[in-house]
Design a protein around this motif. Structure first.
Motif, PDB file in Angstrom:
ATOM      1  N   VAL A 276      28.475   3.033  12.827  1.00 18.31           N
ATOM      2  CA  VAL A 276      28.810   4.292  13.495  1.00 18.31           C
ATOM      3  C   VAL A 276      27.546   5.114  13.699  1.00 18.31           C
ATOM      4  O   VAL A 276      26.901   5.547  12.740  1.00 18.31           O
ATOM      5  CB  VAL A 276      29.834   5.098  12.672  1.00 18.31           C
ATOM      6  CG1 VAL A 276      30.142   6.430  13.359  1.00 18.31           C
ATOM      7  CG2 VAL A 276      31.101   4.292  12.469  1.00 18.31           C
ATOM      8  N   ILE A 277      27.175   5.315  14.958  1.00 17.18           N
ATOM      9  CA  ILE A 277      26.026   6.143  15.298  1.00 17.18           C
ATOM     10  C   ILE A 277      26.357   6.976  16.530  1.00 17.18           C
ATOM     11  O   ILE A 277      27.279   6.655  17.288  1.00 17.18           O
ATOM     12  CB  ILE A 277      24.759   5.309  15.597  1.00 17.18           C
ATOM     13  CG1 ILE A 277      25.008   4.393  16.818  1.00 17.18           C
ATOM     14  CG2 ILE A 277      24.320   4.510  14.381  1.00 17.18           C
ATOM     15  CD1 ILE A 277      23.732   3.808  17.393  1.00 17.18           C
ATOM     16  N   PHE A 278      25.600   8.045  16.731  1.00 19.04           N
ATOM     17  CA  PHE A 278      25.674   8.816  17.966  1.00 19.04           C
ATOM     18  C   PHE A 278      24.597   8.261  18.880  1.00 19.04           C
ATOM     19  O   PHE A 278      23.406   8.478  18.668  1.00 19.04           O
ATOM     20  CB  PHE A 278      25.459  10.297  17.695  1.00 19.04           C
ATOM     21  CG  PHE A 278      25.713  11.185  18.889  1.00 19.04           C
ATOM     22  CD1 PHE A 278      27.000  11.577  19.207  1.00 19.04           C
ATOM     23  CD2 PHE A 278      24.661  11.626  19.681  1.00 19.04           C
ATOM     24  CE1 PHE A 278      27.240  12.383  20.308  1.00 19.04           C
ATOM     25  CE2 PHE A 278      24.891  12.438  20.778  1.00 19.04           C
ATOM     26  CZ  PHE A 278      26.186  12.823  21.096  1.00 19.04           C
ATOM     27  N   CYS A 309      29.228  22.395  19.789  1.00 18.52           N
ATOM     28  CA  CYS A 309      30.502  21.690  20.006  1.00 18.52           C
ATOM     29  C   CYS A 309      30.340  20.183  19.811  1.00 18.52           C
ATOM     30  O   CYS A 309      31.254  19.518  19.333  1.00 18.52           O
ATOM     31  CB  CYS A 309      31.086  22.011  21.381  1.00 18.52           C
ATOM     32  SG  CYS A 309      30.278  21.250  22.811  1.00 18.52           S
ATOM     33  N   ILE A 310      29.190  19.650  20.162  1.00 26.25           N
ATOM     34  CA  ILE A 310      28.957  18.215  19.982  1.00 26.25           C
ATOM     35  C   ILE A 310      29.004  17.851  18.503  1.00 26.25           C
ATOM     36  O   ILE A 310      29.545  16.807  18.115  1.00 26.25           O
ATOM     37  CB  ILE A 310      27.616  17.814  20.620  1.00 26.25           C
ATOM     38  CG1 ILE A 310      27.706  17.941  22.143  1.00 26.25           C
ATOM     39  CG2 ILE A 310      27.216  16.399  20.228  1.00 26.25           C
ATOM     40  CD1 ILE A 310      26.361  17.870  22.844  1.00 26.25           C
ATOM     41  N   HIS A 311      28.470  18.726  17.658  1.00 21.28           N
ATOM     42  CA  HIS A 311      28.485  18.476  16.213  1.00 21.28           C
ATOM     43  C   HIS A 311      29.842  18.801  15.606  1.00 21.28           C
ATOM     44  O   HIS A 311      30.320  18.101  14.701  1.00 21.28           O
ATOM     45  CB  HIS A 311      27.401  19.300  15.525  1.00 21.28           C
ATOM     46  CG  HIS A 311      27.459  19.220  14.030  1.00 21.28           C
ATOM     47  ND1 HIS A 311      27.980  20.224  13.242  1.00 21.28           N
ATOM     48  CD2 HIS A 311      27.090  18.222  13.177  1.00 21.28           C
ATOM     49  CE1 HIS A 311      27.913  19.867  11.974  1.00 21.28           C
ATOM     50  NE2 HIS A 311      27.381  18.664  11.902  1.00 21.28           N
ATOM     51  N   GLU A 355      23.702  15.157  13.254  1.00 25.75           N
ATOM     52  CA  GLU A 355      22.778  16.033  12.529  1.00 25.75           C
ATOM     53  C   GLU A 355      21.373  15.433  12.508  1.00 25.75           C
ATOM     54  O   GLU A 355      20.375  16.144  12.697  1.00 25.75           O
ATOM     55  CB  GLU A 355      23.282  16.253  11.106  1.00 25.75           C
ATOM     56  CG  GLU A 355      24.579  17.061  11.031  1.00 25.75           C
ATOM     57  CD  GLU A 355      25.254  16.999   9.673  1.00 25.75           C
ATOM     58  OE1 GLU A 355      26.348  17.560   9.550  1.00 25.75           O
ATOM     59  OE2 GLU A 355      24.688  16.370   8.747  1.00 25.75           O
ATOM     60  N   ALA A 356      21.282  14.144  12.293  1.00 26.27           N
ATOM     61  CA  ALA A 356      19.986  13.478  12.222  1.00 26.27           C
ATOM     62  C   ALA A 356      19.284  13.444  13.581  1.00 26.27           C
ATOM     63  O   ALA A 356      18.042  13.370  13.642  1.00 26.27           O
ATOM     64  CB  ALA A 356      20.152  12.054  11.692  1.00 26.27           C
ATOM     65  N   ARG A 357      20.052  13.507  14.654  1.00 25.75           N
ATOM     66  CA  ARG A 357      19.500  13.412  16.006  1.00 25.75           C
ATOM     67  C   ARG A 357      19.465  14.758  16.718  1.00 25.75           C
ATOM     68  O   ARG A 357      19.286  14.799  17.941  1.00 25.75           O
ATOM     69  CB  ARG A 357      20.311  12.393  16.817  1.00 25.75           C
ATOM     70  CG  ARG A 357      20.115  10.967  16.361  1.00 25.75           C
ATOM     71  CD  ARG A 357      21.227  10.063  16.871  1.00 25.75           C
ATOM     72  NE  ARG A 357      20.962   8.651  16.582  1.00 25.75           N
ATOM     73  CZ  ARG A 357      21.102   8.084  15.378  1.00 25.75           C
ATOM     74  NH1 ARG A 357      21.515   8.814  14.351  1.00 25.75           N
ATOM     75  NH2 ARG A 357      20.828   6.801  15.197  1.00 25.75           N
ATOM     76  N   GLU A 358      19.627  15.834  15.998  1.00 28.06           N
ATOM     77  CA  GLU A 358      19.718  17.158  16.630  1.00 28.06           C
ATOM     78  C   GLU A 358      18.560  17.457  17.583  1.00 28.06           C
ATOM     79  O   GLU A 358      18.806  17.898  18.719  1.00 28.06           O
ATOM     80  CB  GLU A 358      19.841  18.253  15.579  1.00 28.06           C
ATOM     81  CG  GLU A 358      19.937  19.645  16.189  1.00 28.06           C
ATOM     82  CD  GLU A 358      20.199  20.743  15.169  1.00 28.06           C
ATOM     83  OE1 GLU A 358      20.142  21.924  15.555  1.00 28.06           O
ATOM     84  OE2 GLU A 358      20.474  20.426  13.994  1.00 28.06           O
ATOM     85  N   PRO A 359      17.305  17.258  17.205  1.00 30.85           N
ATOM     86  CA  PRO A 359      16.216  17.573  18.154  1.00 30.85           C
ATOM     87  C   PRO A 359      16.325  16.787  19.464  1.00 30.85           C
ATOM     88  O   PRO A 359      16.099  17.335  20.549  1.00 30.85           O
ATOM     89  CB  PRO A 359      14.958  17.190  17.372  1.00 30.85           C
ATOM     90  CG  PRO A 359      15.349  17.290  15.934  1.00 30.85           C
ATOM     91  CD  PRO A 359      16.783  16.814  15.895  1.00 30.85           C
ATOM     92  N   SER A 360      16.668  15.508  19.368  1.00 26.97           N
ATOM     93  CA  SER A 360      16.777  14.680  20.582  1.00 26.97           C
ATOM     94  C   SER A 360      17.953  15.117  21.448  1.00 26.97           C
ATOM     95  O   SER A 360      17.866  15.123  22.683  1.00 26.97           O
ATOM     96  CB  SER A 360      16.937  13.205  20.194  1.00 26.97           C
ATOM     97  OG  SER A 360      15.792  12.750  19.487  1.00 26.97           O
ATOM     98  N   ILE A 361      19.055  15.486  20.815  1.00 22.39           N
ATOM     99  CA  ILE A 361      20.228  15.947  21.567  1.00 22.39           C
ATOM    100  C   ILE A 361      19.899  17.246  22.289  1.00 22.39           C
ATOM    101  O   ILE A 361      20.227  17.425  23.475  1.00 22.39           O
ATOM    102  CB  ILE A 361      21.428  16.124  20.617  1.00 22.39           C
ATOM    103  CG1 ILE A 361      21.874  14.765  20.072  1.00 22.39           C
ATOM    104  CG2 ILE A 361      22.589  16.822  21.336  1.00 22.39           C
ATOM    105  CD1 ILE A 361      22.901  14.852  18.954  1.00 22.39           C
TER     106      ILE A 361
END
Length: 368
Positions: A276-278, A309-311, A355-361
């Motif tokens: 499971v990954i985003f 909202c994405i999180h 959460e781990a990908r927040e900067p990229s998102i």
């Protein structure tokens, strides 16, 4: 079979051939009915709306009537200039001109047209599929952007109000049965701890609405990838289905739910949590497709809360699954003991990945 008796009450030509279970929804009982004449065949959807889930199913049908009348008129008006043939299910009335049938148990049954020559998929297939899902949702939001939310009722009061689901989880935990289910599983304990460390973030969108930053609009309520129909001939999106949860709400709940569904290629019932990954490529594609239609009606304040909202939506859905597990599986259909707990863990893993990908998102969203 009750579904066959009900199907015959709708205004469809021909004689009933078969009524079979259809789809994989978690809430309503859905059937595909086939009627034939000596020269034609008609297929349509028959559904029983569960009063245990929707206490006021009449509101669902009233909302569906308002929405489909509005959208069908716009689709016809814009058809010549459209890049594809857009569709939306139509209510099939009874032989006496009603929009639904009520059975002897008080349950509401309805019939709607089937979107022919199109398929829906429970998991996203590729980046192009993600792009089409974004286009379909963006198109739907544009179509209803001039449909005042006050014309709709609340089919599910409190739906997508995340603090309310937290309260339901707390209430389930406060019961002896809830405590028993909690202590029966280390996974349940871990899930509750996951929520507790993020409790303060659960009100972010409702706080924004209270401040006046965000306002109520007409929303779909459940724009997961399994509700996006893809044309068999062209591979392009043609419509969004499952209109039971249409009601006033924050458009962000729709956006977050679509991203949650599309950007987790392992799906809601992933067999391995490690899968499971985003997926950032899928996210970039669905967001690009959505913006093709949505850029004209999203405000600067709307954009400021897109990451929120994405999180939030995976976290919210995980809380809903967890609360239902603790309450004894009273809302969502389950296929095995602990199914709702497993579903919750998948959503929490997805929230963790976000959460781990927040900067990229945020970079894809144009915030940096």
């Amino acid at each position: 079979m009750r579904a066959a008796l009900i199907a015959r009450q709708f205004d469809v030509q021909g004689r009933l051939v078969t009524v079979e279970p259809y789809g994989s929804g978690n809430v309503n009982d859905t059937y595909l009915a086939v009627f034939r004449t000596t020269f034609s065949e008609q297929r349509f959807i028959v559904q029983r709306i569960r009063k245990s889930v929707f206490p006021n199913p009449e509101v669902i049908m009233q909302n569906m009537r308002v929405l489909t009348d509005h959208c069908h008129a716009k689709l016809e008006a814009e058809a010549e200039g459209a890049d594809r043939i857009w569709q939306l299910p139509k209510i099939i009335q009874t032989k006496t001109g009603e929009d639904w049938v009520t059975d002897v148990d008080g349950d509401l049954w309805r019939a709607i047209s089937q979107i022919a020559s199109a398929d829906a998929y429970e998991k996203v297939r590729n980046p192009e599929h993600a792009h089409e899902a974004g286009i379909v949702l963006g198109h739907f939001h544009r179509m209803v952007s001039d449909l005042p939310a006050e014309k709709l009722g609340y089919a599910l009061p409190g739906f997508h109000v995340t603090p309310g689901y937290l309260s339901k989880m707390d209430a389930a935990l406060a019961t002896p049965a809830g405590q028993e289910r909690l202590h029966a599983s280390q996974e349940a304990k871990r899930a509750v701890r996951f929520v507790e460390t993020r409790r303060a973030r659960c009100s972010v969108l409702e706080d924004a609405r209270a401040r006046g930053d965000l306002g109520l609009r007409t929303t779909h309520g459940d724009p997961k990838v399994g509700n996006i129909m893809i044309d068999e001939a062209t591979g392009r999106g043609t419509c969004i289905v499952d209109l039971d949860t249409v009601q006033p709400g924050l458009v962000h709940y729709d956006i977050g739910d679509a991203m949650r569904s599309v950007c987790n290629p392992a799906g809601e019932d992933a067999s391995e949590l490690g899968s499971v990954i985003f997926d950032l490529e899928l996210f970039s594609m669905i967001y690009r497709g959505y913006q093709a239609h949505a850029k004209d009606f999203l405000s600067q304040a709307d954009h400021r809360h897109l990451f929120d909202c994405i999180h939030l939506i995976p976290l919210e859905l995980g809380i809903r699954f967890l609360a239902d597990h603790l309450a004894g599986d009273v809302y969502f259909k389950v296929r095995y003991p602990g199914h709702n707990l497993r579903r919750a863990l998948v959503q929490f893993k997805l929230a963790e990945s976000i959460e781990a990908r927040e900067p990229s998102i945020r970079k894809v969203l144009g915030e940096s």
